[in-house]
Design a protein around this motif. Structure first.
Motif, PDB file in Angstrom:
ATOM      1  N   ALA A  29       0.814  -1.212   0.000  1.00 44.42           N
ATOM      2  CA  ALA A  29       0.000   0.000   0.000  1.00 44.42           C
ATOM      3  C   ALA A  29       0.851   1.268   0.000  1.00 44.42           C
ATOM      4  O   ALA A  29       0.302   2.369   0.017  1.00 44.42           O
ATOM      5  CB  ALA A  29      -0.931   0.000   1.208  1.00 44.42           C
ATOM      6  N   GLY A  30       2.179   1.101   0.005  1.00 49.07           N
ATOM      7  CA  GLY A  30       3.074   2.239  -0.070  1.00 49.07           C
ATOM      8  C   GLY A  30       3.557   2.768   1.259  1.00 49.07           C
ATOM      9  O   GLY A  30       4.193   3.832   1.323  1.00 49.07           O
ATOM     10  N   ALA A  31       3.280   2.051   2.347  1.00 48.87           N
ATOM     11  CA  ALA A  31       3.718   2.491   3.665  1.00 48.87           C
ATOM     12  C   ALA A  31       5.193   2.172   3.889  1.00 48.87           C
ATOM     13  O   ALA A  31       5.779   1.305   3.218  1.00 48.87           O
ATOM     14  CB  ALA A  31       2.877   1.818   4.749  1.00 48.87           C
ATOM     15  N   LYS A  32       5.782   2.876   4.860  1.00 49.47           N
ATOM     16  CA  LYS A  32       7.155   2.636   5.289  1.00 49.47           C
ATOM     17  C   LYS A  32       7.087   1.826   6.577  1.00 49.47           C
ATOM     18  O   LYS A  32       6.602   2.317   7.594  1.00 49.47           O
ATOM     19  CB  LYS A  32       7.879   3.961   5.497  1.00 49.47           C
ATOM     20  CG  LYS A  32       8.000   4.783   4.214  1.00 49.47           C
ATOM     21  CD  LYS A  32       8.616   6.148   4.459  1.00 49.47           C
ATOM     22  CE  LYS A  32       7.643   7.084   5.163  1.00 49.47           C
ATOM     23  NZ  LYS A  32       8.157   8.484   5.235  1.00 49.47           N
ATOM     24  N   VAL A  33       7.569   0.592   6.522  1.00 47.38           N
ATOM     25  CA  VAL A  33       7.274  -0.391   7.567  1.00 47.38           C
ATOM     26  C   VAL A  33       8.522  -0.833   8.313  1.00 47.38           C
ATOM     27  O   VAL A  33       9.526  -1.208   7.703  1.00 47.38           O
ATOM     28  CB  VAL A  33       6.579  -1.628   6.956  1.00 47.38           C
ATOM     29  CG1 VAL A  33       6.272  -2.663   8.028  1.00 47.38           C
ATOM     30  CG2 VAL A  33       5.301  -1.225   6.226  1.00 47.38           C
ATOM     31  N   ILE A  34       8.439  -0.795   9.649  1.00 46.45           N
ATOM     32  CA  ILE A  34       9.397  -1.463  10.524  1.00 46.45           C
ATOM     33  C   ILE A  34       8.745  -2.778  10.933  1.00 46.45           C
ATOM     34  O   ILE A  34       7.707  -2.786  11.605  1.00 46.45           O
ATOM     35  CB  ILE A  34       9.727  -0.635  11.780  1.00 46.45           C
ATOM     36  CG1 ILE A  34      10.222   0.766  11.411  1.00 46.45           C
ATOM     37  CG2 ILE A  34      10.743  -1.376  12.646  1.00 46.45           C
ATOM     38  CD1 ILE A  34      11.584   0.807  10.790  1.00 46.45           C
ATOM     39  N   ALA A  35       9.320  -3.896  10.513  1.00 49.97           N
ATOM     40  CA  ALA A  35       8.750  -5.219  10.759  1.00 49.97           C
ATOM     41  C   ALA A  35       9.515  -5.890  11.895  1.00 49.97           C
ATOM     42  O   ALA A  35      10.693  -6.229  11.739  1.00 49.97           O
ATOM     43  CB  ALA A  35       8.819  -6.068   9.496  1.00 49.97           C
ATOM     44  N   CYS A  36       8.849  -6.069  13.033  1.00 48.03           N
ATOM     45  CA  CYS A  36       9.512  -6.495  14.265  1.00 48.03           C
ATOM     46  C   CYS A  36       9.131  -7.919  14.666  1.00 48.03           C
ATOM     47  O   CYS A  36       7.994  -8.345  14.487  1.00 48.03           O
ATOM     48  CB  CYS A  36       9.119  -5.553  15.402  1.00 48.03           C
ATOM     49  SG  CYS A  36       9.484  -3.813  15.122  1.00 48.03           S
ATOM     50  N   ASP A  37      10.105  -8.609  15.242  1.00 46.83           N
ATOM     51  CA  ASP A  37       9.848  -9.950  15.770  1.00 46.83           C
ATOM     52  C   ASP A  37      11.075 -10.382  16.566  1.00 46.83           C
ATOM     53  O   ASP A  37      12.158  -9.798  16.425  1.00 46.83           O
ATOM     54  CB  ASP A  37       9.597 -10.951  14.634  1.00 46.83           C
ATOM     55  CG  ASP A  37       8.763 -12.149  15.086  1.00 46.83           C
ATOM     56  OD1 ASP A  37       9.252 -12.928  15.932  1.00 46.83           O
ATOM     57  OD2 ASP A  37       7.637 -12.304  14.596  1.00 46.83           O
ATOM     58  N   ARG A  38      10.901 -11.418  17.385  1.00 45.19           N
ATOM     59  CA  ARG A  38      12.057 -12.021  18.055  1.00 45.19           C
ATOM     60  C   ARG A  38      12.831 -12.908  17.097  1.00 45.19           C
ATOM     61  O   ARG A  38      14.007 -13.176  17.309  1.00 45.19           O
ATOM     62  CB  ARG A  38      11.600 -12.848  19.261  1.00 45.19           C
ATOM     63  CG  ARG A  38      11.130 -12.018  20.433  1.00 45.19           C
ATOM     64  CD  ARG A  38      10.928 -12.834  21.692  1.00 45.19           C
ATOM     65  NE  ARG A  38       9.804 -13.751  21.587  1.00 45.19           N
ATOM     66  CZ  ARG A  38       9.312 -14.450  22.604  1.00 45.19           C
ATOM     67  NH1 ARG A  38       9.868 -14.337  23.804  1.00 45.19           N
ATOM     68  NH2 ARG A  38       8.285 -15.246  22.437  1.00 45.19           N
ATOM     69  N   ALA A  68      12.969   7.939  13.882  1.00 42.61           N
ATOM     70  CA  ALA A  68      14.266   8.347  13.337  1.00 42.61           C
ATOM     71  C   ALA A  68      14.360   8.066  11.841  1.00 42.61           C
ATOM     72  O   ALA A  68      14.857   8.890  11.066  1.00 42.61           O
ATOM     73  CB  ALA A  68      15.392   7.629  14.078  1.00 42.61           C
ATOM     74  N   ASP A  69      13.876   6.916  11.422  1.00 44.60           N
ATOM     75  CA  ASP A  69      13.993   6.516  10.017  1.00 44.60           C
ATOM     76  C   ASP A  69      12.962   7.186   9.114  1.00 44.60           C
ATOM     77  O   ASP A  69      13.247   7.471   7.948  1.00 44.60           O
ATOM     78  CB  ASP A  69      13.843   4.995   9.890  1.00 44.60           C
ATOM     79  CG  ASP A  69      15.050   4.225  10.410  1.00 44.60           C
ATOM     80  OD1 ASP A  69      15.970   4.863  10.941  1.00 44.60           O
ATOM     81  OD2 ASP A  69      15.051   2.985  10.279  1.00 44.60           O
ATOM     82  N   HIS A  70      11.770   7.413   9.664  1.00 42.18           N
ATOM     83  CA  HIS A  70      10.658   7.835   8.818  1.00 42.18           C
ATOM     84  C   HIS A  70      10.042   9.165   9.239  1.00 42.18           C
ATOM     85  O   HIS A  70       8.985   9.549   8.720  1.00 42.18           O
ATOM     86  CB  HIS A  70       9.575   6.748   8.804  1.00 42.18           C
ATOM     87  CG  HIS A  70      10.083   5.422   8.351  1.00 42.18           C
ATOM     88  ND1 HIS A  70       9.633   4.220   8.867  1.00 42.18           N
ATOM     89  CD2 HIS A  70      11.025   5.088   7.420  1.00 42.18           C
ATOM     90  CE1 HIS A  70      10.271   3.214   8.274  1.00 42.18           C
ATOM     91  NE2 HIS A  70      11.120   3.713   7.402  1.00 42.18           N
ATOM     92  N   GLY A  71      10.669   9.823  10.201  1.00 44.88           N
ATOM     93  CA  GLY A  71      10.222  11.155  10.579  1.00 44.88           C
ATOM     94  C   GLY A  71       9.035  11.201  11.509  1.00 44.88           C
ATOM     95  O   GLY A  71       8.505  12.278  11.805  1.00 44.88           O
ATOM     96  N   GLY A  72       8.615  10.072  12.009  1.00 49.21           N
ATOM     97  CA  GLY A  72       7.472  10.015  12.918  1.00 49.21           C
ATOM     98  C   GLY A  72       6.813   8.655  12.849  1.00 49.21           C
ATOM     99  O   GLY A  72       7.344   7.716  12.249  1.00 49.21           O
ATOM    100  N   LEU A  73       5.651   8.547  13.466  1.00 54.42           N
ATOM    101  CA  LEU A  73       4.915   7.286  13.491  1.00 54.42           C
ATOM    102  C   LEU A  73       3.438   7.579  13.281  1.00 54.42           C
ATOM    103  O   LEU A  73       2.877   8.488  13.900  1.00 54.42           O
ATOM    104  CB  LEU A  73       5.119   6.568  14.825  1.00 54.42           C
ATOM    105  CG  LEU A  73       4.429   5.207  14.987  1.00 54.42           C
ATOM    106  CD1 LEU A  73       4.956   4.190  13.982  1.00 54.42           C
ATOM    107  CD2 LEU A  73       4.599   4.673  16.410  1.00 54.42           C
ATOM    108  N   ASP A  74       2.798   6.804  12.411  1.00 53.41           N
ATOM    109  CA  ASP A  74       1.377   6.965  12.111  1.00 53.41           C
ATOM    110  C   ASP A  74       0.526   5.785  12.555  1.00 53.41           C
ATOM    111  O   ASP A  74      -0.625   5.958  12.945  1.00 53.41           O
ATOM    112  CB  ASP A  74       1.179   7.154  10.597  1.00 53.41           C
ATOM    113  CG  ASP A  74       1.899   8.370  10.062  1.00 53.41           C
ATOM    114  OD1 ASP A  74       1.540   9.490  10.469  1.00 53.41           O
ATOM    115  OD2 ASP A  74       2.833   8.191   9.255  1.00 53.41           O
TER     116      ASP A  74
END
Length: 258
Positions: A29-38, A68-74
């Protein structure tokens, strides 16, 4: 969900199953994603990050990384969860097992809200979505600690929606039914070993199990402007399972009975 383009998003539990499918859908969808997991995360177009979703320092670090990476969080999708095993009787589970399930499944989303909401509010508002479960609505759909933790998530999003009044931050829960993921794999494997795979999902009106991508679609809806007036809600995505108590028969007119 065209308005998700360029949005800064965190997804937890992104190494597999619902989390991985949703991270991929946000990327598409064009989002900038931080994908987290253990575990190791591999989602094309997403930035992987190793965190424990029930650890406060790790959750805070994921939020700071997105800013820091994307200028904020949505958007924050607090999806990480564990089953705690499928021996789920109250008398079969010790206190340590209870504590670990609650730490990941309930405290994890609470930490996500605590750390994400202020940064989302700074951007003028956005969305937090937490993964609960139909097991949180009533008994019979999961082990005792898992079910109790998911009931807590449903209440958590209601409390958070009220406490974030006026901030523009919407908090909702998605409630999956039976979906084939790493967590539910033992159920599917057991059914296949017994030759009863065709019975999976037969208690819901659609009479099938769900796909991770179907949950991802619901999450993207809740994250998008299409759900701009949806707040404090618990959305079942379960083929209709939670619309009724399971029964052995169907209360339908004989001529319409399948």
């Amino acid at each position: 969900m065209s308005d998700l383009g360029g949005k800064s998003v965190i997804v937890t539990g992104a190494a597999s199953g619902i989390g991985r499918a949703t991270a991929a859908a946000f990327v598409a969808a064009g989002a900038k994603v931080i994908a987290c997991d253990r575990a190791d995360v591999s989602v094309d177009g997403a930035t992987p990050m190793r965190i424990d979703a029930g650890d406060e320092a790790d959750v805070a670090a994921s939020v700071e990384r997105a800013c820091a990476d994307h200028g904020g969080l949505d958007i924050f999708f607090a999806n990480a969860g564990i089953s705690g095993g499928y021996v789920g009787g109250i008398f079969d589970v010790d206190a340590a097992a209870w504590a670990e399930v609650l730490r990941v499944n309930l405290i994890g989303p609470a930490l996500a809200i605590k750390h994400a909401a202020p940064r989302i509010a700074e951007r003028g508002g956005g969305a937090i979505i937490c993964t609960a479960s139909v097991a949180g609505l009533r008994s019979g759909a999961g082990p005792a600690p898992y079910s109790a933790s998911k009931a807590g998530v449903i209440n958590l999003v209601q409390v958070a929606a009220q406490q974030l009044a006026g901030t523009g931050v919407r908090v909702n829960a998605v409630l999956p039914g039976l979906i084939e993921t790493g967590m539910t794999q033992p159920i599917y494997d057991d059914a296949r070993a017994r030759g009863s795979e065709a019975a999976i999902g037969k208690l819901n009106p659609l009479r099938r199990g769900g796909e991770a991508e179907e949950i991802a679609a619901a999450v993207l809806f809740l994250a998008s402007g299409a759900a701009s007036y949806v707040n404090g809600a618990a959305l079942p995505v379960d083929g209709g399972l939670s619309s009724s108590h399971p029964t052995s028969g169907r209360f339908t007119v004989g001529a319409l009975r399948p």
